[in-house]
Design a protein around this motif. Structure first.
Motif, PDB file in Angstrom:
ATOM      1  N   TRP A 184     -11.455   2.469 -17.065  1.00  0.00           N
ATOM      2  CA  TRP A 184     -12.343   2.237 -15.926  1.00  0.00           C
ATOM      3  C   TRP A 184     -13.201   3.483 -15.664  1.00  0.00           C
ATOM      4  CZ3 TRP A 184     -13.235  -2.100 -13.019  1.00  0.00           C
ATOM      5  CH2 TRP A 184     -13.884  -1.959 -11.810  1.00  0.00           C
ATOM      6  N   GLY A 185     -12.588   4.654 -15.773  1.00  0.00           N
ATOM      7  CA  GLY A 185     -13.338   5.892 -15.580  1.00  0.00           C
ATOM      8  C   GLY A 185     -14.434   6.065 -16.602  1.00  0.00           C
ATOM      9  N   LEU A 186     -14.196   5.596 -17.829  1.00  0.00           N
ATOM     10  CA  LEU A 186     -15.193   5.725 -18.896  1.00  0.00           C
ATOM     11  C   LEU A 186     -16.382   4.797 -18.673  1.00  0.00           C
ATOM     12  CD1 LEU A 186     -15.947   6.949 -21.671  1.00  0.00           C
ATOM     13  CD2 LEU A 186     -14.669   5.052 -22.726  1.00  0.00           C
ATOM     14  N   PHE A 187     -16.133   3.571 -18.223  1.00  0.00           N
ATOM     15  CA  PHE A 187     -17.200   2.575 -18.129  1.00  0.00           C
ATOM     16  C   PHE A 187     -17.738   2.367 -16.711  1.00  0.00           C
ATOM     17  CE2 PHE A 187     -14.957   1.363 -22.040  1.00  0.00           C
ATOM     18  CZ  PHE A 187     -16.031   1.297 -22.921  1.00  0.00           C
ATOM     19  N   VAL A 188     -16.922   2.616 -15.682  1.00  0.00           N
ATOM     20  CA  VAL A 188     -17.362   2.400 -14.300  1.00  0.00           C
ATOM     21  C   VAL A 188     -17.304   3.705 -13.515  1.00  0.00           C
ATOM     22  CG1 VAL A 188     -17.028   1.077 -12.178  1.00  0.00           C
ATOM     23  CG2 VAL A 188     -16.566   0.012 -14.399  1.00  0.00           C
ATOM     24  N   GLY A 189     -16.094   4.221 -13.335  1.00  0.00           N
ATOM     25  CA  GLY A 189     -15.924   5.545 -12.745  1.00  0.00           C
ATOM     26  C   GLY A 189     -15.957   5.611 -11.240  1.00  0.00           C
ATOM     27  N   GLU A 190     -16.081   4.489 -10.528  1.00  0.00           N
ATOM     28  CA  GLU A 190     -16.105   4.516  -9.068  1.00  0.00           C
ATOM     29  C   GLU A 190     -14.902   3.764  -8.522  1.00  0.00           C
ATOM     30  OE1 GLU A 190     -18.805   2.375  -5.787  1.00  0.00           O
ATOM     31  OE2 GLU A 190     -19.903   3.885  -6.935  1.00  0.00           O
ATOM     32  N   LEU A 191     -14.152   4.437  -7.654  1.00  0.00           N
ATOM     33  CA  LEU A 191     -12.947   3.844  -7.089  1.00  0.00           C
ATOM     34  C   LEU A 191     -13.002   3.921  -5.570  1.00  0.00           C
ATOM     35  CD1 LEU A 191     -10.173   5.410  -9.360  1.00  0.00           C
ATOM     36  CD2 LEU A 191     -11.021   3.077  -9.448  1.00  0.00           C
ATOM     37  N   SER A 192     -12.798   2.797  -4.918  1.00  0.00           N
ATOM     38  CA  SER A 192     -12.615   2.822  -3.476  1.00  0.00           C
ATOM     39  C   SER A 192     -11.125   2.977  -3.204  1.00  0.00           C
ATOM     40  CB  SER A 192     -13.115   1.513  -2.853  1.00  0.00           C
ATOM     41  OG  SER A 192     -12.164   0.478  -3.032  1.00  0.00           O
ATOM     42  N   PRO A 193     -10.751   3.443  -2.016  1.00  0.00           N
ATOM     43  CA  PRO A 193      -9.326   3.569  -1.724  1.00  0.00           C
ATOM     44  C   PRO A 193      -8.591   2.243  -1.791  1.00  0.00           C
ATOM     45  CG  PRO A 193     -10.674   3.920   0.241  1.00  0.00           C
ATOM     46  CD  PRO A 193     -11.594   3.929  -0.923  1.00  0.00           C
ATOM     47  N   TYR A 194      -9.304   1.142  -1.553  1.00  0.00           N
ATOM     48  CA  TYR A 194      -8.662  -0.164  -1.600  1.00  0.00           C
ATOM     49  C   TYR A 194      -8.421  -0.625  -3.037  1.00  0.00           C
ATOM     50  CZ  TYR A 194      -9.704  -0.160   3.316  1.00  0.00           C
ATOM     51  OH  TYR A 194      -9.751   0.179   4.639  1.00  0.00           O
ATOM     52  N   ILE A 195      -9.081   0.031  -3.990  1.00  0.00           N
ATOM     53  CA  ILE A 195      -8.783  -0.217  -5.397  1.00  0.00           C
ATOM     54  C   ILE A 195      -7.749   0.789  -5.892  1.00  0.00           C
ATOM     55  CG2 ILE A 195      -9.756  -0.194  -7.725  1.00  0.00           C
ATOM     56  CD1 ILE A 195     -12.324  -1.287  -6.599  1.00  0.00           C
ATOM     57  N   LEU A 196      -7.829   2.021  -5.367  1.00  0.00           N
ATOM     58  CA  LEU A 196      -6.860   3.043  -5.746  1.00  0.00           C
ATOM     59  C   LEU A 196      -5.440   2.627  -5.390  1.00  0.00           C
ATOM     60  CD1 LEU A 196      -6.506   5.918  -6.908  1.00  0.00           C
ATOM     61  CD2 LEU A 196      -6.638   6.776  -4.562  1.00  0.00           C
ATOM     62  N   MET A 197      -5.294   1.798  -4.355  1.00  0.00           N
ATOM     63  CA  MET A 197      -3.946   1.381  -3.967  1.00  0.00           C
ATOM     64  C   MET A 197      -3.268   0.606  -5.088  1.00  0.00           C
ATOM     65  SD  MET A 197      -4.513  -1.776  -1.298  1.00  0.00           S
ATOM     66  CE  MET A 197      -5.115  -3.379  -1.830  1.00  0.00           C
ATOM     67  N   LEU A 198      -4.059   0.042  -6.024  1.00  0.00           N
ATOM     68  CA  LEU A 198      -3.466  -0.669  -7.149  1.00  0.00           C
ATOM     69  C   LEU A 198      -2.632   0.276  -8.007  1.00  0.00           C
ATOM     70  CD1 LEU A 198      -6.487  -2.873  -8.261  1.00  0.00           C
ATOM     71  CD2 LEU A 198      -4.592  -3.506  -6.785  1.00  0.00           C
ATOM     72  N   PHE A 199      -3.051   1.542  -8.081  1.00  0.00           N
ATOM     73  CA  PHE A 199      -2.288   2.521  -8.846  1.00  0.00           C
ATOM     74  C   PHE A 199      -0.901   2.688  -8.224  1.00  0.00           C
ATOM     75  CE2 PHE A 199      -0.990   6.609 -10.459  1.00  0.00           C
ATOM     76  CZ  PHE A 199      -1.502   6.635 -11.745  1.00  0.00           C
ATOM     77  N   SER A 200      -0.873   2.705  -6.890  1.00  0.00           N
ATOM     78  CA  SER A 200       0.395   2.887  -6.191  1.00  0.00           C
ATOM     79  C   SER A 200       1.326   1.692  -6.340  1.00  0.00           C
ATOM     80  CB  SER A 200       0.135   3.151  -4.693  1.00  0.00           C
ATOM     81  OG  SER A 200      -0.587   4.340  -4.507  1.00  0.00           O
ATOM     82  N   ILE A 201       0.758   0.479  -6.279  1.00  0.00           N
ATOM     83  CA  ILE A 201       1.617  -0.704  -6.301  1.00  0.00           C
ATOM     84  C   ILE A 201       1.914  -1.182  -7.714  1.00  0.00           C
ATOM     85  CG2 ILE A 201       0.720  -1.436  -4.073  1.00  0.00           C
ATOM     86  CD1 ILE A 201      -0.861  -3.614  -5.527  1.00  0.00           C
ATOM     87  N   SER A 202       1.122  -0.721  -8.690  1.00  0.00           N
ATOM     88  CA  SER A 202       1.271  -1.273 -10.039  1.00  0.00           C
ATOM     89  C   SER A 202       2.648  -1.000 -10.616  1.00  0.00           C
ATOM     90  CB  SER A 202       0.194  -0.699 -10.964  1.00  0.00           C
ATOM     91  OG  SER A 202       0.327   0.703 -11.094  1.00  0.00           O
ATOM     92  N   ILE A 203       3.202   0.186 -10.342  1.00  0.00           N
ATOM     93  CA  ILE A 203       4.513   0.512 -10.899  1.00  0.00           C
ATOM     94  C   ILE A 203       5.577  -0.439 -10.361  1.00  0.00           C
ATOM     95  CG2 ILE A 203       5.028   2.243  -9.132  1.00  0.00           C
ATOM     96  CD1 ILE A 203       6.499   3.828 -11.300  1.00  0.00           C
ATOM     97  N   GLY A 204       5.440  -0.820  -9.088  1.00  0.00           N
ATOM     98  CA  GLY A 204       6.399  -1.769  -8.529  1.00  0.00           C
ATOM     99  C   GLY A 204       6.159  -3.185  -9.002  1.00  0.00           C
ATOM    100  N   LEU A 205       4.894  -3.494  -9.307  1.00  0.00           N
ATOM    101  CA  LEU A 205       4.547  -4.858  -9.713  1.00  0.00           C
ATOM    102  C   LEU A 205       4.951  -5.148 -11.152  1.00  0.00           C
ATOM    103  CD1 LEU A 205       3.108  -7.442  -8.730  1.00  0.00           C
ATOM    104  CD2 LEU A 205       0.978  -6.478  -9.630  1.00  0.00           C
ATOM    105  N   VAL A 206       4.752  -4.174 -12.063  1.00  0.00           N
ATOM    106  CA  VAL A 206       4.988  -4.429 -13.489  1.00  0.00           C
ATOM    107  C   VAL A 206       6.394  -4.038 -13.935  1.00  0.00           C
ATOM    108  CG1 VAL A 206       2.546  -4.052 -13.944  1.00  0.00           C
ATOM    109  CG2 VAL A 206       4.130  -2.160 -14.258  1.00  0.00           C
ATOM    110  N   VAL A 207       7.188  -3.442 -13.035  1.00  0.00           N
ATOM    111  CA  VAL A 207       8.517  -2.999 -13.439  1.00  0.00           C
ATOM    112  C   VAL A 207       9.424  -4.174 -13.789  1.00  0.00           C
ATOM    113  CG1 VAL A 207       9.596  -3.019 -11.151  1.00  0.00           C
ATOM    114  CG2 VAL A 207      10.313  -1.315 -12.828  1.00  0.00           C
ATOM    115  N   ASP A 208       9.069  -5.358 -13.313  1.00  0.00           N
ATOM    116  CA  ASP A 208       9.882  -6.555 -13.537  1.00  0.00           C
ATOM    117  C   ASP A 208      10.154  -6.779 -15.027  1.00  0.00           C
ATOM    118  OD1 ASP A 208      10.831  -9.342 -12.365  1.00  0.00           O
ATOM    119  OD2 ASP A 208       9.618  -9.776 -14.131  1.00  0.00           O
TER     120      ASP A 208
END
Length: 771
Positions: A644-668
């Protein structure tokens, strides 16, 4: 553990009844749930500027108004455009509660122009205007710098009009009703004047657009997700009744999550409305593991009860562990001070825990009630998993080093992402709001504004020359800054009146030194206010404070914050401490929210990372496997955000929260792979055989859950807001990449790691023998 499994199977009818009664009670809370769609619902209560904004709003109540924009390809000084504005002047009362309207049509000329042209208003009655007069009117308007800073573009191709209305700001139904009347008037004017582009925007319209977007997403996205999920489960499980049962459990989880919010009195907002959709796909993931192993048991000629016992025996630990870690990931969002973010995290976490309980208490009963007239077919993805197992066996080394290379490269790309936040990202890009805000930035240069309230501290303090000189000095300094497109305050009015009083002599363009003269101007302005109710308040009710508005345009959040900090520094150095300057609007709050959420989310991610790691270590009863589990869980997000940083590079905090929740979401997925692998190793299997066993028992289920999650999240691309579309474009790849790492990276990693441990033990034994 076997006691629990037997209890769940043997007492299933009793447990189903308990789940049904308690579920209906909690789900009744749906009738108590509410939706908050105002901008305030996204702001942090912890920002120190919030109290200043609240104070300023108390002194200067927010204008309850809507803006109409009239635009043409040439200029608005033609009969079609002017008649459209004139029609608005005549029909503005069609807006519920409308009390005043202001536009070019009732714009007063200054005294000099009024005397020169023999009229009081910029535009006389249109019946008396000729084509030749239009050019003169345009020239007069474009020379008026005050007009081109607020109501008219510098080229004359766009003009604004304001309708003020009265309404109870605490009643959403009233606000939405006013918004509906505004849109009705706009649409009627568009039909009557098709050659003029007419737009409307305002706080009530922003709220209605957000409300409609959320409502349309619920009415359109939910049915699509439901239909696709049932069809997908039907194909993968080879059974429509199984698919419907899983959906019933998932749908019940949504009802329980929303009902819990209703009972707790927590309103939904633009972000947390996304939560139930996430709960739907997560809840189905829980049930898929139980049903898939149950179906495999039946295919192996086990009877129904034994197949369910085997499924629960294999799945109860990883499902429990996955539920805990997923809830932890979403609960970490409580570190954020934005109600939009922590509300989303809480509703999903509550839904995940309800899904876990329903999956254990109700799902076995539903599945066991279904008849099995014939042995079920193998799962629809069975052949695929067999191919993956062979690939891991034959090319494990290449898969391991190839995955490692991708991880390292994308980690290096992460710094290319930059934080930014557009508070209008919750509104459809094709809406009037998005169009007019863009036009304001390009044509007038006041799409943003900073508001300050300068407090004298005394009753009638705004008549004191010392105070006025301080405000004027502040206003002139700000106006000299490159970021300011205009500055508007009471002192501007006083200078203008003083100059006009002295035959427009530039030497009198200054604050009057005589307090009585200031009071005289104040009284005169109050009389004008009674005639022109559309004028914005520039001083408060007890005449102790002045509101100063600074127009800006095209500033990023960082630039806006830097500008504000420079203003604050100037105030500290130059304004008498007895005069207080308060921040008076949400512009800085939203910009500061960007920075604050970034720090808060990283703290929340760190905490969830530690807690999830500890939970995995405890749940798997293994330090080494618990630590290894983090790799396929954290790297999906780093890979996707790197690309995403290579092709878009813009993150809002409401998208950054995906980084925080992703570990809990994909750990299944990794939990199920690891738990089965550990079972194989503890019963004496070699690493390769243990991997074969884990892929056989968990591969099909995690593939089905990944498909379900990916389809559910990707549907957000169809959302009515650009923000949710970005969520889909990031979260879906994270889920898919996590699945690929669990199938193609984690198994070779486990084999290499255990072979390395076994080699070291062998070397230690050899060394001991030689010694």
């Amino acid at each position: 553990m076997q006691f629990v499994i037997n209890f769940l199977v043997e007492r299933r009818y009793y447990l189903f009844l308990v789940a049904l009664v308690s579920g209906l009670t909690v789900a009744y809370g749906i009738t108590l749930s509410t939706l908050e769609t105002t901008q305030q619902s996204l702001l942090s209560d912890g920002d120190p500027y919030k109290a200043e904004v609240d104070q300023t709003r108390a002194d200067f109540p927010p204008s309850t108004s809507v803006l109409f924009a009239f635009q043409t390809d040439t200029d608005v000084f033609n009969f079609q455009s002017l008649r459209a504005m004139d029609a608005l002047m005549e029909r503005y009362t069609e807006v519920e509660g409308a009390i005043a309207v202001g536009s070019l049509m009732n714009r007063r000329l200054n005294e000099v122009d009024a005397e020169r042209y023999g009229r009081d208003y910029l535009i006389p009655h249109l019946d008396s205007v000729s084509e030749a007069d239009l050019d003169d009117i345009k020239a007069i308007a474009l020379r008026d710098s005050d007009l081109t800073k607020s109501l008219l573009s510098k080229t004359g191709d766009m003009a604004l009009a304001t309708i003020k209305y009265t309404a109870n700001p605490n009643e959403r139904e009233v606000r939405l009703s006013i918004a509906a009347s505004v849109y009705a008037l706009r649409d009627s004017l568009r039909s009557e004047f098709p050659d003029v582009e007419i737009y409307a925007l305002g706080g009530v319209l922003f709220e209605m657009d957000g409300f409609k977007a959320a409502e349309q997403d619920r009415l359109v996205l939910f049915p699509i997700v439901i239909s696709l999920s049932i069809l997908l489960l039907w194909y993968c499980l080879k059974s429509l009744p199984y698919a419907i049962s899983l959906f019933a459990v998932a749908f019940a989880s949504i009802g329980l999550a929303v009902g819990s919010f209703g009972w707790l009195g927590i309103p939904f907002n633009q972000i947390s409305t996304l939560g139930p959709l996430v709960v739907l796909v997560i809840a189905m993931a829980h049930g898929i593991h139980i049903v898939s192993i149950y179906a495999q048991g039946l295919h192996s000629n086990l009877n129904k009860l034994d197949a369910m016992r085997e499924s629960l025996s294999i799945n109860i630990q990883p499902v429990t562990l996955a539920s805990i870690t997923t809830a932890m990931g979403f609960l970490s969002l409580n570190y954020s001070s934005s109600p939009g973010i922590y509300g989303f995290g809480n509703v999903v976490a509550i839904g995940v825990l309800w899904a876990y309980l329903i999956s254990l208490l109700a799902l076995p009963t539903l599945i066991l009630l279904l008849p099995t007239n014939k042995v079920p077919k193998p799962l629809g993805v069975r052949e695929f998993i067999i191919s993956v197992t062979k690939l891991v066996r034959s090319h494990g080394t290449q898969l391991f080093w190839g995955s490692t290379a991708i991880i390292v490269v994308t980690l290096a790309l992460l710094p290319m992402n930059k934080m930014d936040f557009n508070r209008y990202s919750f509104v459809d890009e094709d809406s009037d709001l998005a169009h007019v805000m863009k036009a304001l930035a390009e044509k007038i240069g006041n799409d943003q504004s900073l508001v300050y309230s300068v407090q004298s501290g005394d009753y009638y303090g705004i008549t004191e020359p010392e105070f006025l000189l301080q405000v004027d000095e502040f206003s002139r300094w700000v106006e000299s800054q490159p970021e300011a497109s205009f500055v508007s305050s009471y002192t501007d009015l006083l200078r203008s009146l003083n100059k006009s009083e002295h035959d427009d002599d530039p030497a009198w363009d200054k604050i009057p030194e005589d307090k009585l003269q200031v009071i005289d101007y104040l009284v005169g302005y109050q009389l004008v206010q009674e005639i022109e109710p559309n004028l914005e308040p520039i001083f408060n009710a007890d005449y102790s404070a002045i509101r100063l508005i600074i127009g800006t345009s095209n500033l990023t959040n960082v630039e806006l914050i830097e500008f504000n900090e420079r203003i604050d520094a100037w105030i500290d150095e130059n304004v008498n401490p007895k005069f207080k300057v308060l921040h008076g609007d949400n512009s800085i709050l939203f910009a500061r929210l960007d920075q604050a959420i970034t720090e808060e989310l990283m703290k929340g991610f760190t905490l969830s990372f530690i807690l999830i790691t500890l939970t995995m270590i405890i749940g798997l009863a293994s330090v080494k496997y618990g630590l290894l589990s983090i790799m396929p869980n954290i790297f999906p997000a780093t890979i996707v955000f790197g690309v995403w940083g290579l092709f878009v590079g813009e993150l809002s905090p409401y998208i950054l929260m995906l980084f925080s929740i992703s570990i809990g979401l994909v750990v299944d997925d990794s939990v199920h792979i690891l738990s089965k692998y550990i079972v194989g190793r503890r019963r004496g299997d070699a690493p390769e055989e243990a991997v074969d066993y884990s892929l056989d028992k968990a591969g099909s289920a995690i593939t089905i859950t990944t498909l379900s999650l990916a389809v559910g999240t990707f549907v957000l691309v169809l959302s009515n807001t650009f923000h949710f579309q970005n969520v889909a474009l990031l979260l879906t790849p994270i889920i898919v990449v996590a699945w690929l790492l669990d199938l193609l990276f984690l198994p070779p990693l486990l084999i290499r790691f255990d072979r390395w441990i076994m080699g070291r033990r062998h070397d230690s034994v050899e060394s001991g023998i030689k010694a």
